[in-house]
Design a protein around this motif. Structure first.
Motif, short mmCIF file in Angstrom:
data_model
loop_
_atom_site.label_atom_id
_atom_site.label_comp_id
_atom_site.label_asym_id
_atom_site.label_seq_id
_atom_site.Cartn_x
_atom_site.Cartn_y
_atom_site.Cartn_z
N HIS A 189 67.65 -33.42 14.75
CA HIS A 189 66.73 -33.21 15.87
C HIS A 189 66.42 -31.71 15.72
N GLY A 190 67.37 -30.72 15.41
CA GLY A 190 67.08 -29.42 15.49
C GLY A 190 66.43 -28.99 14.33
N GLU A 191 66.86 -29.67 12.91
CA GLU A 191 66.10 -29.36 11.82
C GLU A 191 64.57 -29.83 11.74
N SER A 192 64.19 -30.92 12.36
CA SER A 192 62.82 -31.14 12.81
C SER A 192 62.25 -30.13 13.29
N SER A 193 62.56 -29.23 13.98
CA SER A 193 61.80 -28.25 14.71
C SER A 193 61.39 -27.13 13.58
N SER A 218 64.96 -23.97 24.10
CA SER A 218 63.82 -23.14 24.49
C SER A 218 62.96 -22.72 23.36
N GLY A 219 63.34 -23.12 22.19
CA GLY A 219 62.17 -22.85 21.09
C GLY A 219 62.95 -21.81 19.93
N LYS A 220 64.06 -21.61 20.05
CA LYS A 220 64.68 -20.47 19.05
C LYS A 220 64.35 -20.94 17.53
N THR A 221 64.76 -22.16 17.23
CA THR A 221 64.47 -22.80 15.60
C THR A 221 63.22 -22.95 15.61
N LEU A 255 60.46 -24.82 29.74
CA LEU A 255 61.25 -25.00 28.82
C LEU A 255 60.70 -25.84 27.63
N PRO A 256 60.39 -25.65 26.75
CA PRO A 256 59.44 -26.46 25.70
C PRO A 256 60.13 -27.58 25.32
N LEU A 257 61.36 -27.87 25.33
CA LEU A 257 61.90 -29.21 25.22
C LEU A 257 61.77 -30.28 26.24
N ALA A 258 61.70 -29.70 27.33
CA ALA A 258 61.57 -30.59 28.43
C ALA A 258 59.99 -30.67 28.65
N ILE A 259 59.14 -29.85 28.35
CA ILE A 259 57.49 -29.99 28.46
C ILE A 259 57.34 -31.07 27.27
N VAL A 260 58.01 -31.09 26.13
CA VAL A 260 57.54 -31.94 25.11
C VAL A 260 57.89 -33.30 25.52
N ALA A 261 59.21 -33.51 26.10
CA ALA A 261 59.59 -34.69 26.27
C ALA A 261 59.02 -35.40 27.44
#
Ligand code: ATP
Ligand code: MG
Length: 503
Positions: free
Chosen positions: A115-119, A159-162, A334-340
């Motif tokens: 998941h991390g790398e897909s960012s 939060s979108g670091k990667t 929080l981008p992760l939550a918005i996308v989910a």
């Protein structure tokens, strides 16, 4: 019992039998704690005041005290019997030692890493509010300063670091500026030799000439790997990204492998832990704290994910607007939550479906894959805490949503609860403050106000973090919160209860 619970807490992936065993012991530990509390309370009352008062008190209350002591003794006998029963029961069901691994399941670990790398591959048109931050990072990377510098991007999970670092790393200016580059995903558990191997492969393959990677890399040990890497990098201006760093030791391990030949090389890292980000590494360093998305950007991102199939211009239908705004608000930028959440809503088109999700958006209860994945990612931060810090963190969910928690009050409450370790030469207040700082540094509590010296005055919990804390608290019977939205369960045997009303 406490030690057993601490050990069990460090293990993930317990079987159902082990979980119920741990729950039994926890329950028992709570009961013992209660008895000790009651006994201490009675003893203190007997011992307070002057000699005469004590004598008077003892004489007057003699029959009552006798009865109290008898009651406590009976309780203790009962507990002793129950304690004996626990191992018997565990043996009967074939669980007599805790076997869980100390980290999460392998497939879960792999999934988190993927998941991390897909960012790294998010398309430009799917991104919002990233441009200023990206330019700042590019400036730091290419500012021409000859000394090797470390650039850290710090922010809570998801939060979108990667995503941000990937955008800076992959831009043309940066690619042109450096002779070679490598992207390494570190994660919670890493092996230094494996990291060196990956780095060598990345550096070799990322060059335009695609140099041949040394074939016997897999059999090489630390010293040989180090030699190859240092010799390769010495004449070059390189950039290396260390994504998802959890341990401050990483830099100590890697420092020697990344030579500083004063040719403008850069190391960029992402971490959830501000402590790691701001340690100066003995070299020039820049730290960027990632902020949550603004209202407009959060809305844009949500619409992009939720309405991409239903409406060609990705705009929100008028009848859903109020509910949609409410949903976005819950994500707190929080981008992760918005996308989910956007992904979840994209499959729902009826207004009734939307209101149902909005009304029941109890993140921790929902049984949805997208949200489950988000929880897994956020839970990594929680699982990384020590047993004591976990309890300090869980305690914060007793406060209502968005509540401003005052530092001094929180510290006193933690002390009163006995969460604060006794350390010789340091006052309990200082130890508790250190716990608070660790939670802040790990981005698990957010500082809202600081005093002029920069010390946190009040902080609050991100909504999603609070939901996660609530869900863990409920399973562990650490605490229960009633805010009028759910029926209070009469059987709840939680240790702490927070009743919240709006009037
Ligand atoms: N600016 C943005 N615009 C749109 N989507 C974003 C943005 N930033 C992040 N995302 C999305 O949010 C999700 C999480 O982002 P990312 O993996 O970069 O977070 P992270 O901070 O690296 O998380 P972790 O701490 O778990 O490593 C990804 O799916 C990504 O696509
Ligand atoms: Mg990441």
């Amino acid at each position: 019992m406490q030690s057993f619970l601490e050990v069990a807490d460090g293990k993930r992936a317990l079987t159902e039998g082990e979980k119920s065993w741990v729950a039994d012991v926890r329950e028992m530990a709570y009961n013992v704690e209660d008895i000790i509390d009651e006994f201490m309370y009675r003893m203190r009352r007997e011992q307070s005041g002057g000699r005469l008062t004590r004598l008077f008190y003892k004489t007057i209350h003699f029959p009552k005290n006798l009865w109290v002591r008898h009651r406590i003794a009976t309780k203790l006998q009962k507990i002793k019997r129950m304690i004996k029963d626990i191992p018997e029961r565990s043996q009967r069901y074939g669980v007599d030692h805790i076997e869980g691994t100390s980290t999460c399941h392998d497939d879960q670990k792999r999934w988190v890493q993927n998941h991390g790398e897909s960012s790294l591959f998010v398309k430009d048109e799917d991104l919002v509010g990233i441009e200023d931050d990206r330019q700042l990072l590019v400036r730091w990377l290419t500012d021409g300063e000859p000394q090797r510098a470390v650039i850290s991007v710090v922010g809570m999970g998801g939060s979108g670091k990667t995503t941000l670092v990937a955008k800076a790393y992959k831009c043309e200016t940066v690619e042109r500026h450096f002779n070679c580059c490598a992207w390494i995903t570190v994660s919670q558990t890493y092996d230094i030799e494996d990291l060196l191997r990956s780095m060598i492969k990345e550096f070799y393959l990322a060059t335009k000439e695609k140099e041949a990677v040394p074939i016997d890399l897999s059999t090489m040990r630390y010293k040989q790997l180090l030699e190859i890497l240092v010799n390769y990098l010495r004449p070059k201006r390189y950039v290396v990204v260390l994504d998802d760093v959890w341990s401050g030791d990483l830099w100590r391990d890697l420092n020697v492998s990344l030579p500083d030949e004063r040719n403008g090389s850069r190391v960029m890292l992402t971490t959830r832990n501000g402590d790691i980000g701001s340690s100066s590494f003995g070299v020039k360093s820049h730290v960027h704290h990632l902020q949550p998305l603004g209202k407009k950007e959060a809305w844009g991102l949500f619409c992009m994910k939720a309405f991409s199939s239903s409406s060609p211009n990705r705009s929100c239908p008028q009848e859903l607007k109020i509910i949609a705004l409410e949903l976005v608000e819950k994500c707190k930028g929080l981008p992760l939550a918005i996308v989910a959440l956007g992904g979840l809503m994209s499959s729902k088109s009826l207004e009734s479906e939307w209101s149902r999700v909005c009304n029941s958006l109890n993140w921790h209860l929902s049984n949805n894959t997208e949200l489950d994945r988000m929880k897994t990612i956020l839970l990594l931060s929680f699982n990384d805490l020590s047993y004591r810090l976990k309890r300090c963190f869980l305690y914060c969910c007793l406060f209502p949503e968005d509540f401003l928690i005052r530092r001094k009050r929180l510290i006193r409450l933690w002390m009163a609860e006995g969460f604060v370790e006794k350390i010789k030469g340091i006052t309990p207040e200082e130890v508790a403050e250190d716990c608070l700082m660790q939670l802040v540094c790990r981005n698990m509590l957010q500082v809202v106000e600081r005093n002029p010296a920069g010390r946190p005055k009040s902080c609050k919990m991100h909504d999603l973090m609070r939901e996660l804390a609530l869900s863990t608290s409920e399973t562990e019977k650490f605490c229960a919160v009633y805010d009028g939205q759910e029926e209070a369960s009469e059987e709840s045997t939680a240790r702490r209860l927070s009743v919240q009303t709006s009037d």
